[in-house]
Design an enzyme around this catalytic site. Structure first.
Site, PDB file in Angstrom:
ATOM      1  N   GLY A  79       0.845  -1.196   0.000  1.00 47.40           N
ATOM      2  CA  GLY A  79       0.000   0.000   0.000  1.00 47.40           C
ATOM      3  C   GLY A  79       0.876   1.240   0.000  1.00 47.40           C
ATOM      4  O   GLY A  79       2.037   1.188  -0.403  1.00 47.40           O
ATOM      5  N   SER A  80       0.311   2.332   0.480  1.00 40.49           N
ATOM      6  CA  SER A  80       1.032   3.601   0.425  1.00 40.49           C
ATOM      7  C   SER A  80       2.096   3.677   1.519  1.00 40.49           C
ATOM      8  O   SER A  80       2.019   2.964   2.530  1.00 40.49           O
ATOM      9  CB  SER A  80       0.040   4.752   0.586  1.00 40.49           C
ATOM     10  N   THR A  81       3.041   4.567   1.319  1.00 33.92           N
ATOM     11  CA  THR A  81       4.104   4.746   2.317  1.00 33.92           C
ATOM     12  C   THR A  81       3.515   5.246   3.637  1.00 33.92           C
ATOM     13  O   THR A  81       3.921   4.806   4.718  1.00 33.92           O
ATOM     14  CB  THR A  81       5.165   5.713   1.764  1.00 33.92           C
ATOM     15  N   THR A 139       0.550   4.672   4.960  1.00 31.01           N
ATOM     16  CA  THR A 139      -0.068   3.568   5.698  1.00 31.01           C
ATOM     17  C   THR A 139       0.990   2.578   6.163  1.00 31.01           C
ATOM     18  O   THR A 139       0.908   2.044   7.273  1.00 31.01           O
ATOM     19  CB  THR A 139      -1.128   2.849   4.830  1.00 31.01           C
ATOM     20  N   GLY A 140       1.993   2.349   5.339  1.00 35.12           N
ATOM     21  CA  GLY A 140       3.080   1.432   5.711  1.00 35.12           C
ATOM     22  C   GLY A 140       3.733   1.845   7.025  1.00 35.12           C
ATOM     23  O   GLY A 140       4.074   0.998   7.853  1.00 35.12           O
ATOM     24  N   GLU A 173       5.677  -3.250   1.063  1.00 32.10           N
ATOM     25  CA  GLU A 173       5.880  -2.845  -0.337  1.00 32.10           C
ATOM     26  C   GLU A 173       5.069  -1.574  -0.541  1.00 32.10           C
ATOM     27  O   GLU A 173       3.836  -1.618  -0.553  1.00 32.10           O
ATOM     28  CB  GLU A 173       5.419  -3.961  -1.289  1.00 32.10           C
ATOM     29  N   CYS A 188       2.569   0.686  -8.933  1.00 37.28           N
ATOM     30  CA  CYS A 188       3.595   1.225  -8.024  1.00 37.28           C
ATOM     31  C   CYS A 188       4.850   1.576  -8.792  1.00 37.28           C
ATOM     32  O   CYS A 188       5.485   2.593  -8.520  1.00 37.28           O
ATOM     33  CB  CYS A 188       3.882   0.235  -6.900  1.00 37.28           C
TER      34      CYS A 188
HETATM   35  P1  NAD Z   1      -3.425   2.247   1.200  1.00 32.74           P
HETATM   36  O1  NAD Z   1      -2.159   2.356   1.970  1.00 32.74           O
HETATM   37  O2  NAD Z   1      -4.443   3.290   1.341  1.00 32.74           O
HETATM   38  O3  NAD Z   1      -4.160   0.866   1.518  1.00 32.74           O
HETATM   39  C1  NAD Z   1      -3.526  -0.394   1.369  1.00 32.74           C
HETATM   40  C2  NAD Z   1      -4.218  -1.418   2.236  1.00 32.74           C
HETATM   41  O4  NAD Z   1      -3.998  -1.098   3.603  1.00 32.74           O
HETATM   42  C3  NAD Z   1      -5.732  -1.502   2.074  1.00 32.74           C
HETATM   43  O5  NAD Z   1      -6.114  -2.850   2.142  1.00 32.74           O
HETATM   44  C4  NAD Z   1      -6.242  -0.736   3.288  1.00 32.74           C
HETATM   45  O6  NAD Z   1      -7.533  -1.126   3.678  1.00 32.74           O
HETATM   46  C5  NAD Z   1      -5.221  -1.113   4.332  1.00 32.74           C
HETATM   47  N1  NAD Z   1      -5.048  -0.179   5.453  1.00 32.74           N
HETATM   48  C6  NAD Z   1      -5.380   1.107   5.534  1.00 32.74           C
HETATM   49  N2  NAD Z   1      -4.999   1.621   6.734  1.00 32.74           N
HETATM   50  C7  NAD Z   1      -4.385   0.614   7.409  1.00 32.74           C
HETATM   51  C8  NAD Z   1      -3.737   0.517   8.673  1.00 32.74           C
HETATM   52  N3  NAD Z   1      -3.634   1.553   9.490  1.00 32.74           N
HETATM   53  N4  NAD Z   1      -3.213  -0.689   9.019  1.00 32.74           N
HETATM   54  C9  NAD Z   1      -3.279  -1.733   8.199  1.00 32.74           C
HETATM   55  N5  NAD Z   1      -3.871  -1.698   6.988  1.00 32.74           N
HETATM   56  C10 NAD Z   1      -4.411  -0.535   6.597  1.00 32.74           C
HETATM   57  O7  NAD Z   1      -2.934   2.106  -0.329  1.00 32.74           O
HETATM   58  P2  NAD Z   1      -3.838   1.954  -1.632  1.00 32.74           P
HETATM   59  O8  NAD Z   1      -4.443   3.264  -1.971  1.00 32.74           O
HETATM   60  O9  NAD Z   1      -4.696   0.759  -1.509  1.00 32.74           O
HETATM   61  O10 NAD Z   1      -2.704   1.589  -2.716  1.00 32.74           O
HETATM   62  C11 NAD Z   1      -1.966   2.533  -3.428  1.00 32.74           C
HETATM   63  C12 NAD Z   1      -0.542   2.599  -2.918  1.00 32.74           C
HETATM   64  O11 NAD Z   1       0.040   1.298  -2.909  1.00 32.74           O
HETATM   65  C13 NAD Z   1       0.373   3.437  -3.808  1.00 32.74           C
HETATM   66  O12 NAD Z   1       1.204   4.251  -3.003  1.00 32.74           O
HETATM   67  C14 NAD Z   1       1.208   2.383  -4.541  1.00 32.74           C
HETATM   68  O13 NAD Z   1       2.464   2.850  -5.017  1.00 32.74           O
HETATM   69  C15 NAD Z   1       1.335   1.330  -3.507  1.00 32.74           C
HETATM   70  N6  NAD Z   1       1.649   0.037  -4.093  1.00 32.74           N
HETATM   71  C16 NAD Z   1       2.893  -0.485  -3.871  1.00 32.74           C
HETATM   72  C17 NAD Z   1       3.255  -1.699  -4.453  1.00 32.74           C
HETATM   73  C18 NAD Z   1       4.615  -2.284  -4.224  1.00 32.74           C
HETATM   74  O14 NAD Z   1       4.784  -3.473  -4.487  1.00 32.74           O
HETATM   75  N7  NAD Z   1       5.587  -1.522  -3.750  1.00 32.74           N
HETATM   76  C19 NAD Z   1       2.334  -2.385  -5.258  1.00 32.74           C
HETATM   77  C20 NAD Z   1       1.062  -1.820  -5.446  1.00 32.74           C
HETATM   78  C21 NAD Z   1       0.732  -0.616  -4.858  1.00 32.74           C
END
Ligand code: NAD
Length: 474
Positions: free
Chosen positions: A220-222, A224-225, A242, A276
């Protein structure tokens, strides 16, 4: 499709009262309801996965491999049904969806072919030291919406092969196809080994804070990571993160423009730029800038936008309303700042469609250059000096991937070595293979996916010191 996809815990569908709306991004309207788990269902899933762990870890790796190969075949066999479900919740043209589903089955087979190493670090007269890789326990797998099926398989295949059990959570924007896949494949594993929960925004934080998990694998996003890592720190859960990227492509003046234009175009805009590792900053040498810009604009104008079923459609909508608002706001801000916007084919009036937009040489410090848009807005930037462009490419907190475009492969390699990213392509983009480690540099991630290195992230090394004689050392 037989009925609505359900949560699945301990080998059984879990009926719940709550649900979330799943929108069809091609219309912007609610398409289906998805059952939504809360704390009780999470506790039940973790408890089931913990119960299943001791049996699954004791199963031979050959049996675990066999179960994954059967699961991969089941996914491929149901591709037609899955394409329909995916299209409704995601919006991508159907050919690309089929590629993802069959690609996920392929990926699962390839990961299943890996073996866990056993390393001997000493074999002397007195003792042998063997290092074995043991599974961690229950893995929490959280995915993003841009490649919902692929991202889920990236996590569950190595976690299960290594002998862990899993609770998987898809994004609230794209839960249905993932739920259906687990419904289809869970029978290849003992009950409780593979569980899936969907839910609203509260479920992710509940999961990352849950003490029953040994590891979180997250895409997911940095932003949230960072929250996931904070929550994981409380119990020192292992993490693989990731995260986001702001990948630079550097195009040298010696390229064959016609050959690279199409690759660069899809490298930036494939999946409506929601990748990503998409090209998110395009640095082009001054000598060829205008010619390449004109070619990219022509490609954008010739590429119709529409819903998954429409013939001839090349790009779908942005996947969700929040992302649509973010991308359109970024474009409007660039417009009000007087930046030059070059736009492709007209966007349909309903749904979350955004015309492909090239921003013509914006200032380096503008938001459209500095931030990850994760939508079809591509800043194209001029350069003359190689050291300067490498410094600009590296001047970001992200470090996911990058690319270099030149006929001079030796020069391309030299530049590749100077980019601060986990992956670099020379004259290519968006490539990855199941056996090649994928790891974000800087704030694009922690840990590794894919290949043996990715598999080992789901294990703990255990060093066993074995004496050569039965006597106890005095
Ligand atoms: P996001 O971070 O908003 O959400 C990702 C997931 O995390 C979702 O399932 C969401 O419900 C969950 N989530 C939200 N808050 C959380 C928390 N506090 N604890 C645990 N889980 C939580 O990201 P998004 O909008 O779904 O995805 C887009 C982002 O993902 C972009 O920044 C993209 O670059 C990145 N991405 C990275 C890769 C990679 O392999 N590096 C691959 C695909 C997407």
């Amino acid at each position: 499709m037989e009925g609505q996809p359900q949560l699945l815990v301990d080998g059984r569908s879990l009926r719940v009262e709550r649900s979330i709306d799943v929108f069809n991004p091609s219309t912007g309207e609610v398409w289906m309801q998805c059952p939504a788990a809360g704390p009780d269902e999470l506790d039940a899933a973790v408890a089931a996965a913990r119960r299943a762990f001791s049996g699954w870890r004791a199963t031979s790796i050959e049996n675990r491999r066999g179960a994954l190969l059967d699961a991969a075949q089941t996914i491929a066999n149901h591709a037609d049904e899955l394409v329909e479900l995916f299209a409704g919740e995601h919006g991508r043209p159907k050919a690309g969806i089929r590629d993802e589903i069959l690609g996920a089955a392929y990926w699962m087979r390839e990961i299943a072919s890996l073996d866990l190493p056993e390393t001997i670090t000493e074999d002397s007269e007195t003792r042998r030291i063997v290092v074995v890789q043991e599974p961690l326990g229950v893995v929490c797998a959280i995915a993003a919406w841009n490649f919902p099926v692929m991202l889920a398989i990236f996590k569950i295949a190595p976690a299960l092969l290594a002998g862990n059990t899993v609770v998987l959570k898809p994004s609230p924007y794209t839960p249905l196809c993932t739920l259906r896949i687990v419904e289809l494949i869970h029978g290849h594993f003992p009950p409780g080994v593979l569980n899936v929960l969907a839910g609203g925004d509260e479920l992710g934080p509940l999961m990352s804070a849950h003490p029953g998990f040994a590891k979180i694998t997250f895409t997911g996003s940095t932003a949230t990571g960072k929250r996931v890592m904070e929550a994981a720190a409380r119990d020192l859960k292992r993490v693989t993160l990731e995260l986001g990227g702001n990948d630079a492509a550097i195009v040298l003046p010696d390229v064959d423009l016609d050959a690279v234009a199409t690759k660069l175009f899809f490298g930036a805009f494939a999946n409506t730029a929601q990748i990503c590792v998409a090209i998110k900053r395009l640095y082009v040498h001054d000598d060829i800038y205008d010619a390449l810009r004109d070619r990219l604009l022509a490609l954008a104008q010739q590429s119709p936008l529409g819903s998954p079923d429409e013939p001839g459609v090349v790009f779908g909508p942005v996947q969700n309303a929040a992302q649509f608002r973010r991308v359109t706001a970024l474009i409007e801000e660039a417009r009000t700042q007087g930046l030059q916007l070059l736009q492709g084919a007209e966007a349909p009036a309903t749904g979350y469609f955004v015309p492909l937009t090239i921003v013509d040489n914006p200032p380096e410090n503008s938001r459209v250059v500095q931030e990850e848009a994760f939508g079809p807005v591509l800043p194209m930037l001029r350069f003359r000096d190689l050291d300067d462009v490498i410094a600009r490419a590296n001047a970001t907190p992200f470090g996911l991937a990058g690319s270099v475009w030149t006929r001079d492969i030796a020069k391309g390699l030299e530049i590749a070595q100077r980019l601060e990213t986990g992956t670099v392509w020379i004259n290519d983009a968006l490539q990855s293979t199941p056996k090649t480690p994928f790891a974000g540099h800087k704030q694009s991630g922690i840990g590794i996916e894919h290949g043996l290195a990715g598999l080992l992230e789901f294990t703990q090394p255990k060093a066993i010191y074995i004496p050569k004689s039965a006597g106890v050392a005095s």
